[in-house]
Design a protein around this motif. Structure first.
Motif, PDB file in Angstrom:
ATOM      1  N   ARG A 100       0.863  -1.184   0.000  1.00 34.86           N
ATOM      2  CA  ARG A 100       0.000   0.000   0.000  1.00 34.86           C
ATOM      3  C   ARG A 100       0.896   1.230   0.000  1.00 34.86           C
ATOM      4  NH1 ARG A 100      -5.326  -0.518   1.910  1.00 34.86           N
ATOM      5  NH2 ARG A 100      -5.312   1.718   1.532  1.00 34.86           N
ATOM      6  N   GLU A 103      -0.003   3.910   2.423  1.00 34.23           N
ATOM      7  CA  GLU A 103       0.298   3.627   3.831  1.00 34.23           C
ATOM      8  C   GLU A 103       1.801   3.437   4.063  1.00 34.23           C
ATOM      9  OE1 GLU A 103      -1.898   0.248   5.266  1.00 34.23           O
ATOM     10  OE2 GLU A 103      -3.781   0.931   4.371  1.00 34.23           O
ATOM     11  N   HIS A 107      -0.133  -4.447   3.605  1.00 34.48           N
ATOM     12  CA  HIS A 107      -1.329  -4.516   4.446  1.00 34.48           C
ATOM     13  C   HIS A 107      -2.181  -5.682   3.961  1.00 34.48           C
ATOM     14  CE1 HIS A 107      -4.610  -2.034   6.685  1.00 34.48           C
ATOM     15  NE2 HIS A 107      -4.828  -3.327   6.783  1.00 34.48           N
ATOM     16  N   SER A 112      -5.648  -8.115   8.390  1.00 35.21           N
ATOM     17  CA  SER A 112      -4.941  -6.867   8.687  1.00 35.21           C
ATOM     18  C   SER A 112      -3.539  -7.014   9.267  1.00 35.21           C
ATOM     19  CB  SER A 112      -5.786  -5.978   9.618  1.00 35.21           C
ATOM     20  OG  SER A 112      -6.950  -5.576   8.938  1.00 35.21           O
ATOM     21  N   LEU A 114       0.294  -6.343   9.132  1.00 40.34           N
ATOM     22  CA  LEU A 114       1.053  -5.245   8.521  1.00 40.34           C
ATOM     23  C   LEU A 114       2.525  -5.637   8.495  1.00 40.34           C
ATOM     24  CD1 LEU A 114      -0.619  -2.350  10.560  1.00 40.34           C
ATOM     25  CD2 LEU A 114      -1.237  -3.122   8.249  1.00 40.34           C
TER      26      LEU A 114
END
Ligand code: FES
Length: 164
Positions: A100, A103, A107, A112, A114
């Motif tokens: 991402r 970001e 992700h 979720s 990371l």
């Protein structure tokens, strides 16, 4: 005369037995070849499971992450020039993890997890960093061997590939 008939019967029986054995050997041979073809890993050049030419090192600027779709990995060029080939497969339950850009991290859409540019876990349920593939330089191009993913517990500088 009787003796000859007995001899004929025996040799016919032997012949049939021999043919039966030969056809069994042929059948097992064909089955073995079929099973080998089915289970052997796909290692064609340019496809996942084999050697993937990612591109020239200049195509990957320090501090960038690039997706190599056909190889199912990302080239993460670290700020110091090191190259990591990170498998796109989440180490939690195997979902494909996108990078991402907004970001600045990987992700996982499933639960979720990371990961940072080195593939280290920074959040979520993933138990370990993204797996990596060996990187080498061939004919001026970065080549990634996707047949050998390496699991790791943490990032270490020795995992990155550096141009000499
Ligand atoms: S599969 Fe990626 S967080 Fe669960």
């Amino acid at each position: 005369m009787t003796h000859t008939k007995t001899q004929q019967k025996v040799s016919r029986r032997e012949f049939l037995g021999w043919m039966w054995g030969a056809s069994l050997v042929g059948l097992f041979g064909q089955t073995a070849v079929g099973l080998f073809q089915f289970f052997k890993p796909r290692t064609e050049a340019g496809a996942f499971g084999g050697q993937i030419v990612a591109g020239a090192p200049d195509e990957f600027k320090p501090g960038t992450v690039s997706h190599i779709r056909q190889g199912r990995f990302f080239i993460s060029r670290l700020e110091d020039g090191g190259v990591l080939a990170l498998w796109q497969r989440c180490t939690h339950l195997g979902c494909t993890v996108p990078w991402r850009e907004d970001e600045g991290q990987f992700h996982c859409p499933c639960h979720s997890s990371l990961f940072n540019v080195k593939g280290e876990v920074t959040g979520g349920p993933a138990p370990r960093p993204l797996d990596i593939f060996p990187v080498s330089l061939k004919d001026g191009k970065l080549v990634v061997d996707t047949s050998h993913p390496t699991t790791r517990e943490k990032f270490e500088a020795s995992q990155a590939f550096y141009l000499k």
